[in-house]
Design a protein around this motif. Sequence first.
Motif, short mmCIF file in Angstrom:
data_model
loop_
_atom_site.label_atom_id
_atom_site.label_comp_id
_atom_site.label_asym_id
_atom_site.label_seq_id
_atom_site.Cartn_x
_atom_site.Cartn_y
_atom_site.Cartn_z
N SER A 49 38.57 21.46 48.79
CA SER A 49 39.47 22.53 48.77
C SER A 49 38.97 23.58 49.95
O SER A 49 37.88 23.60 50.32
CB SER A 49 39.15 23.26 47.45
OG SER A 49 37.98 23.69 47.23
N THR A 50 39.69 24.46 50.25
CA THR A 50 39.51 25.66 51.03
C THR A 50 39.83 26.94 50.19
O THR A 50 40.60 27.04 49.35
CB THR A 50 40.32 25.64 52.33
OG1 THR A 50 41.76 25.70 51.84
CG2 THR A 50 39.99 24.62 53.21
N GLY A 51 39.36 28.22 50.53
CA GLY A 51 39.39 29.35 50.07
C GLY A 51 38.19 29.61 49.04
O GLY A 51 37.54 28.71 48.72
N SER B 117 46.61 38.01 52.65
CA SER B 117 46.15 37.38 51.56
C SER B 117 45.64 35.75 52.10
O SER B 117 46.14 35.39 53.21
CB SER B 117 47.47 36.83 50.51
OG SER B 117 48.35 36.15 51.30
N VAL B 118 44.61 35.19 51.58
CA VAL B 118 44.15 33.82 51.91
C VAL B 118 44.76 32.96 51.01
O VAL B 118 44.41 32.91 50.00
CB VAL B 118 42.63 33.92 51.95
CG1 VAL B 118 42.10 32.68 52.12
CG2 VAL B 118 42.10 34.88 52.95
N THR B 119 45.49 31.76 51.83
CA THR B 119 45.76 30.88 50.87
C THR B 119 44.79 29.81 50.46
O THR B 119 44.37 28.98 51.44
CB THR B 119 47.14 30.09 51.52
OG1 THR B 119 47.94 31.27 51.81
CG2 THR B 119 47.69 28.93 50.66
N ASN B 120 44.49 29.51 49.20
CA ASN B 120 43.56 28.48 48.92
C ASN B 120 44.43 26.89 49.02
O ASN B 120 45.72 27.06 48.60
CB ASN B 120 43.10 28.68 47.60
CG ASN B 120 42.32 29.66 47.16
OD1 ASN B 120 42.44 30.54 48.21
ND2 ASN B 120 41.16 29.71 46.55
N THR B 121 43.81 26.16 49.16
CA THR B 121 44.18 24.63 49.37
C THR B 121 43.23 23.63 48.74
O THR B 121 42.16 23.97 48.49
CB THR B 121 44.64 24.14 50.93
OG1 THR B 121 43.37 24.06 51.38
CG2 THR B 121 45.29 25.29 51.49
N SER C 13 45.33 30.05 40.63
CA SER C 13 46.46 28.78 40.35
C SER C 13 46.68 28.17 41.70
O SER C 13 47.37 28.82 42.62
CB SER C 13 47.47 29.35 39.64
OG SER C 13 48.19 28.17 39.39
N THR C 14 46.19 26.93 41.88
CA THR C 14 46.35 26.23 43.34
C THR C 14 46.84 24.75 42.92
O THR C 14 46.29 24.14 42.17
CB THR C 14 45.18 26.23 44.12
OG1 THR C 14 44.86 27.51 44.29
CG2 THR C 14 45.37 25.48 45.58
N THR C 15 48.00 24.04 43.61
CA THR C 15 48.52 22.87 43.48
C THR C 15 47.93 22.09 44.62
O THR C 15 48.25 22.45 45.71
CB THR C 15 49.80 22.85 43.37
OG1 THR C 15 50.17 23.62 42.08
CG2 THR C 15 50.26 21.37 43.06
N ASN D 210 51.16 40.69 47.08
CA ASN D 210 51.65 39.38 47.10
C ASN D 210 53.31 39.42 46.26
O ASN D 210 53.61 38.33 45.76
CB ASN D 210 50.88 38.51 46.03
CG ASN D 210 49.28 38.47 46.38
OD1 ASN D 210 49.08 38.26 47.72
ND2 ASN D 210 48.62 38.43 45.60
#
Length: 398
Positions: free
Chosen positions: A110-112, A80-84, A173-175, A45
């Motif tokens: 959310s996703t991921g 990498s998979v981006t969480n949302t 950690s996801t915003t 990353n």
Amino acid sequence: GGSVDGYGQLYYSLDGGSTWTLKQGALQGQPNWIAASFSDPLWDNQASLMFGYRFVNATASTAANPSYSIDEIKISGTPSVTNTITTGTTLSPTNWCAGATTSISVDFTSTGTFTSGNIYSAELSDAAGSFAAATSVGSLTSTANSGTISASIPGSTLAGTGYRIRVVSSAPSTTGSGNGSNLTINPLPTVTLQPLSAFCVDETPFALTGGNPSSGTFSGTGVSAGNFNPSTAGAGSTIITYTYVDGNSCSNNATTSITVNSLPIVTLQPLSDICVYATPFALTGGNPSSGTFSGTGVSGGNFTPSTAGVGPTIITYTYVDGNSCSNDATVSINVNACAYIDEMSETFFTIYPNPANNLFMINSEIEIEKVEVIDMSGRIVLTFDKEQENYSLVNTPS
């Protein structure tokens, strides 16, 4: 290829080539082609990742060049998979009053993949919609890709029209996005109440005034429909509250105290019976002093029996204290006819001589038990406890 004096080294850089770190040195002593593989968790990353290969030749200047070859350099990794996180846009309520803690249900999707122990948190922005110093207002421990957070907005949050809410997570950690529209915290109205004067406990109910803005309501002990009844409140200090509700249904209040003074304790001693023809006399026996007497036959603190007339007369003593509260006490004074001797002699007895100077005698049809001589003021001046042949007036006091 490679030897002790001729070998290869692998380097990497994480800052665009400004600095390099040795990953593997002394790549040597291989007579045949081999595949060498290298990995490092520090490479995961990274926004910038560079590799460098260095050939080191430390042989003597007269020696033959060492044989060293590399081929097919391959850099591979796992995307990498981006969480949302998407915060719900249909929050309720969207506006409320400052000063009271407000509950809001915040939906999100959310996703991921979220790992065990992940905490979704609802964050409140400032009044301008900035999350730079966001306030956490609720949380939910979950790895699911949807949920509802029970948020609680503190009553101390300042009024404003541009608040937003977003959902964030901890693992990873996801915003998340904001809720998409402004939330309004309405200020409380400014309410004032003017001081109230002191009143006596026996005063009639009166309308309360002095609250601003107008059209508010009064409350407190002794208050009914905007009127204050001192006797219902009772003596002492009573808190009066004025409450006003504005167009946003936000309310505020102001308070003041009102003093209810008790009435003074007033007493009046009994008054003796008096003859109607007695001379006027000063009334006494009222307490506290400095009060005033009133009633039929009373003038300037004096009582005139002939003005009052025969029979009972109510005498009132009124006192006003330092709080302008008044009270009174009453007694009854009996004014007697006190008939003259010549009037009484017509029925049962005769007195002679009449008028008398030094002595008198009584001729009675009934047995005489006592004789009293009374002067014009109604005072008993002589008493004879048995019937006598004559009665002397010589020792009559002046």
